[in-house]
Design a protein around this motif. Structure first.
Motif, mmCIF file in Angstrom:
data_model
loop_
_atom_site.group_PDB
_atom_site.id
_atom_site.type_symbol
_atom_site.label_atom_id
_atom_site.label_comp_id
_atom_site.label_asym_id
_atom_site.label_seq_id
_atom_site.Cartn_x
_atom_site.Cartn_y
_atom_site.Cartn_z
ATOM 1 N N ALA A 1 -0.872 8.830 -10.988
ATOM 2 C CA ALA A 1 -0.323 7.901 -10.005
ATOM 3 C C ALA A 1 -0.427 6.453 -10.462
ATOM 4 C CB ALA A 1 -1.039 8.076 -8.666
ATOM 5 N N GLY A 2 -1.089 6.227 -11.594
ATOM 6 C CA GLY A 2 -1.230 4.871 -12.117
ATOM 7 C C GLY A 2 -2.479 4.156 -11.665
ATOM 8 N N ALA A 3 -3.439 4.914 -11.117
ATOM 9 C CA ALA A 3 -4.668 4.299 -10.591
ATOM 10 C C ALA A 3 -5.865 4.703 -11.427
ATOM 11 C CB ALA A 3 -4.882 4.721 -9.142
ATOM 12 N N ALA B 1 3.455 0.537 -9.670
ATOM 13 C CA ALA B 1 4.850 0.259 -10.029
ATOM 14 C C ALA B 1 5.166 -1.226 -9.953
ATOM 15 C CB ALA B 1 5.794 1.047 -9.116
ATOM 16 N N ARG B 2 4.476 -1.948 -9.090
ATOM 17 C CA ARG B 2 4.764 -3.378 -8.975
ATOM 18 C C ARG B 2 3.815 -4.239 -9.814
ATOM 19 N NH1 ARG B 2 2.969 -4.633 -2.672
ATOM 20 N NH2 ARG B 2 0.803 -5.192 -3.101
ATOM 21 N N MET C 1 -3.059 -8.274 -8.641
ATOM 22 C CA MET C 1 -4.145 -8.000 -7.710
ATOM 23 C C MET C 1 -4.856 -6.701 -8.085
ATOM 24 S SD MET C 1 -2.398 -8.760 -3.997
ATOM 25 C CE MET C 1 -3.927 -8.448 -3.104
ATOM 26 N N ARG C 2 -6.138 -6.655 -7.793
ATOM 27 C CA ARG C 2 -6.884 -5.404 -7.923
ATOM 28 C C ARG C 2 -7.208 -4.908 -6.525
ATOM 29 N NH1 ARG C 2 -12.550 -3.622 -8.551
ATOM 30 N NH2 ARG C 2 -12.497 -1.644 -9.686
ATOM 31 N N ILE C 3 -6.773 -3.692 -6.227
ATOM 32 C CA ILE C 3 -6.961 -3.105 -4.901
ATOM 33 C C ILE C 3 -7.747 -1.819 -5.057
ATOM 34 C CG2 ILE C 3 -5.822 -2.168 -2.863
ATOM 35 C CD1 ILE C 3 -3.672 -4.292 -4.960
ATOM 36 N N VAL C 4 -8.845 -1.694 -4.332
ATOM 37 C CA VAL C 4 -9.671 -0.491 -4.367
ATOM 38 C C VAL C 4 -9.434 0.295 -3.080
ATOM 39 C CG1 VAL C 4 -12.009 0.438 -4.523
ATOM 40 C CG2 VAL C 4 -11.398 -1.621 -5.813
ATOM 41 N N ILE C 5 -9.142 1.587 -3.247
ATOM 42 C CA ILE C 5 -8.757 2.430 -2.119
ATOM 43 C C ILE C 5 -9.791 3.531 -1.933
ATOM 44 C CG2 ILE C 5 -6.946 3.947 -1.202
ATOM 45 C CD1 ILE C 5 -5.075 2.423 -3.285
ATOM 46 N N ALA C 6 -10.406 3.575 -0.774
ATOM 47 C CA ALA C 6 -11.319 4.666 -0.432
ATOM 48 C C ALA C 6 -10.500 5.865 0.019
ATOM 49 C CB ALA C 6 -12.268 4.234 0.678
ATOM 50 N N GLY C 7 -10.917 7.051 -0.438
ATOM 51 C CA GLY C 7 -10.096 8.228 -0.168
ATOM 52 C C GLY C 7 -8.919 8.281 -1.112
ATOM 53 N N GLY C 8 -9.181 7.948 -2.381
ATOM 54 C CA GLY C 8 -8.118 7.727 -3.349
ATOM 55 C C GLY C 8 -7.263 8.925 -3.680
ATOM 56 N N HIS C 9 -7.716 10.134 -3.311
ATOM 57 C CA HIS C 9 -6.945 11.342 -3.593
ATOM 58 C C HIS C 9 -6.175 11.820 -2.367
ATOM 59 C CE1 HIS C 9 -6.276 15.619 -4.926
ATOM 60 N NE2 HIS C 9 -6.026 14.984 -6.054
ATOM 61 N N GLY C 10 -6.235 11.080 -1.283
ATOM 62 C CA GLY C 10 -5.511 11.472 -0.078
ATOM 63 C C GLY C 10 -4.005 11.321 -0.247
ATOM 64 N N GLN C 11 -3.265 11.943 0.652
ATOM 65 C CA GLN C 11 -1.808 11.950 0.516
ATOM 66 C C GLN C 11 -1.208 10.549 0.652
ATOM 67 O OE1 GLN C 11 0.438 15.411 2.113
ATOM 68 N NE2 GLN C 11 -1.475 15.936 3.129
ATOM 69 N N ILE C 12 -1.720 9.758 1.575
ATOM 70 C CA ILE C 12 -1.230 8.384 1.709
ATOM 71 C C ILE C 12 -1.722 7.545 0.535
ATOM 72 C CG2 ILE C 12 -1.424 6.266 3.072
ATOM 73 C CD1 ILE C 12 -1.408 8.040 5.579
ATOM 74 N N ALA C 13 -2.973 7.732 0.147
ATOM 75 C CA ALA C 13 -3.549 6.922 -0.930
ATOM 76 C C ALA C 13 -2.808 7.119 -2.245
ATOM 77 C CB ALA C 13 -5.030 7.260 -1.101
ATOM 78 N N LEU C 14 -2.498 8.351 -2.609
ATOM 79 C CA LEU C 14 -1.779 8.593 -3.863
ATOM 80 C C LEU C 14 -0.418 7.922 -3.844
ATOM 81 C CD1 LEU C 14 -2.688 12.337 -4.486
ATOM 82 C CD2 LEU C 14 -3.310 10.417 -5.968
ATOM 83 N N ARG C 15 0.250 7.957 -2.716
ATOM 84 C CA ARG C 15 1.545 7.275 -2.596
ATOM 85 C C ARG C 15 1.372 5.761 -2.741
ATOM 86 N NH1 ARG C 15 2.031 12.007 0.319
ATOM 87 N NH2 ARG C 15 4.148 12.862 0.629
ATOM 88 N N LEU C 16 0.330 5.229 -2.105
ATOM 89 C CA LEU C 16 0.061 3.793 -2.200
ATOM 90 C C LEU C 16 -0.258 3.400 -3.632
ATOM 91 C CD1 LEU C 16 -0.483 0.999 -0.990
ATOM 92 C CD2 LEU C 16 -2.778 1.801 -0.369
ATOM 93 N N GLU C 17 -1.035 4.213 -4.311
ATOM 94 C CA GLU C 17 -1.392 3.901 -5.699
ATOM 95 C C GLU C 17 -0.147 3.831 -6.583
ATOM 96 O OE1 GLU C 17 -5.664 6.059 -4.947
ATOM 97 O OE2 GLU C 17 -4.132 7.104 -6.109
ATOM 98 N N ARG C 18 0.783 4.747 -6.373
ATOM 99 C CA ARG C 18 2.033 4.718 -7.154
ATOM 100 C C ARG C 18 2.807 3.427 -6.903
ATOM 101 N NH1 ARG C 18 2.352 10.098 -5.014
ATOM 102 N NH2 ARG C 18 1.579 11.601 -6.544
ATOM 103 N N LEU C 19 2.867 3.033 -5.639
ATOM 104 C CA LEU C 19 3.595 1.809 -5.298
ATOM 105 C C LEU C 19 2.936 0.583 -5.923
ATOM 106 C CD1 LEU C 19 4.359 2.430 -1.510
ATOM 107 C CD2 LEU C 19 5.991 2.515 -3.403
ATOM 108 N N LEU C 20 1.629 0.514 -5.836
ATOM 109 C CA LEU C 20 0.907 -0.638 -6.380
ATOM 110 C C LEU C 20 1.065 -0.711 -7.895
ATOM 111 C CD1 LEU C 20 -2.369 -0.424 -4.251
ATOM 112 C CD2 LEU C 20 -0.473 -2.038 -3.955
#
Length: 218
Positions: A43-45, A22-23, A1-20
């Motif tokens: 973070a892999g994004a 990694a999988r 999947m390709r997921i685009v995250i607004a606010g990509g440098h935020g604390q939650i976003a960076l964590r989410l990017e790492r998770l995405l």
């Protein structure tokens, strides 16, 4: 999947990017400043430099072309004034929702806040924040082009995640590590049966995957 995250440098976003990453998903984060790009790459994004306070719907839709999901995790931040609660927490969320609709990206997640309400009274900065978030949520909920889920975390902490949450329409007040909020978002992206739900999340006793599957089945 390709997921685009607004606010990509935020604390939650960076964590989410790492998770995405990694999988094996392709994560891309929208950022305002080019100097933030290396943090996203770590973070892999993939970084996308775009200021959501000044961009057009067409410009943002172009960045969303081909995405399978969009996540709005941007915020003006605790040090910002009243004006940016509207230009970021409300207007940028509305812009991102419209851009997702225009790009044909149906799956849409938004990180909101407990207590968000378009009718929230008061003129203090936090009151305005809750009202701005509430107005954004109301707009997203009325959007016919999106399969949206709105997530309202409790008080955020930087503690290590436990992987255990309480995820319900109404949980009551509580705290939750940002790690766990990101993990819930990653699970929600893959669970379209949660479309149309506004969910609160705090730390609890249920594994995240179980909590998401349970709420999706209700």
């Amino acid at each position: 999947m390709r997921i685009v995250i607004a606010g990509g440098h935020g604390q939650i976003a960076l964590r989410l990017e790492r998770l995405l990453a990694a999988r094996g998903d392709e994560a891309a984060g929208i950022i305002r400043r080019a100097e933030q790009a290396d943090d996203l790459r770590e973070a892999g994004a993939g970084p996308i430099v775009c200021d959501l306070e000044s961009a057009s719907v067409e410009e943002v839709a172009g960045h969303l072309e081909g995405a399978d999901a969009a996540v709005f995790a941007a915020g003006a931040g605790p040090g910002s004034g009243v004006d940016r609660k509207f230009t970021v927490d409300r207007d940028a969320a509305i812009l991102f929702a419209d851009a997702a609709g225009r790009a044909g990206v149906r799956r849409f997640l938004a990180v909101s806040s407990m207590g968000a309400d378009p009718e929230h009274p008061g003129d203090d900065v936090f009151d305005v924040y809750l009202r701005a978030k509430g107005e954004a949520d109301a707009y997203i909920r009325a959007h016919k082009s999106l399969d949206w889920t709105i997530l309202r975390p409790g008080m955020l902490t930087s503690d290590a995640g436990t992987g255990l949450v309480r995820l319900e329409a109404h949980t009551g007040r509580g705290m939750i590590p940002r790690d766990d909020v990101a993990a819930v978002l990653a699970e929600l992206v893959d669970t379209p049966a949660t479309a149309g739900l506004v969910l609160e999340v705090i730390s609890g006793s249920t594994p995240i995957s179980v909590a998401v599957k349970s709420i999706a089945g209700n």
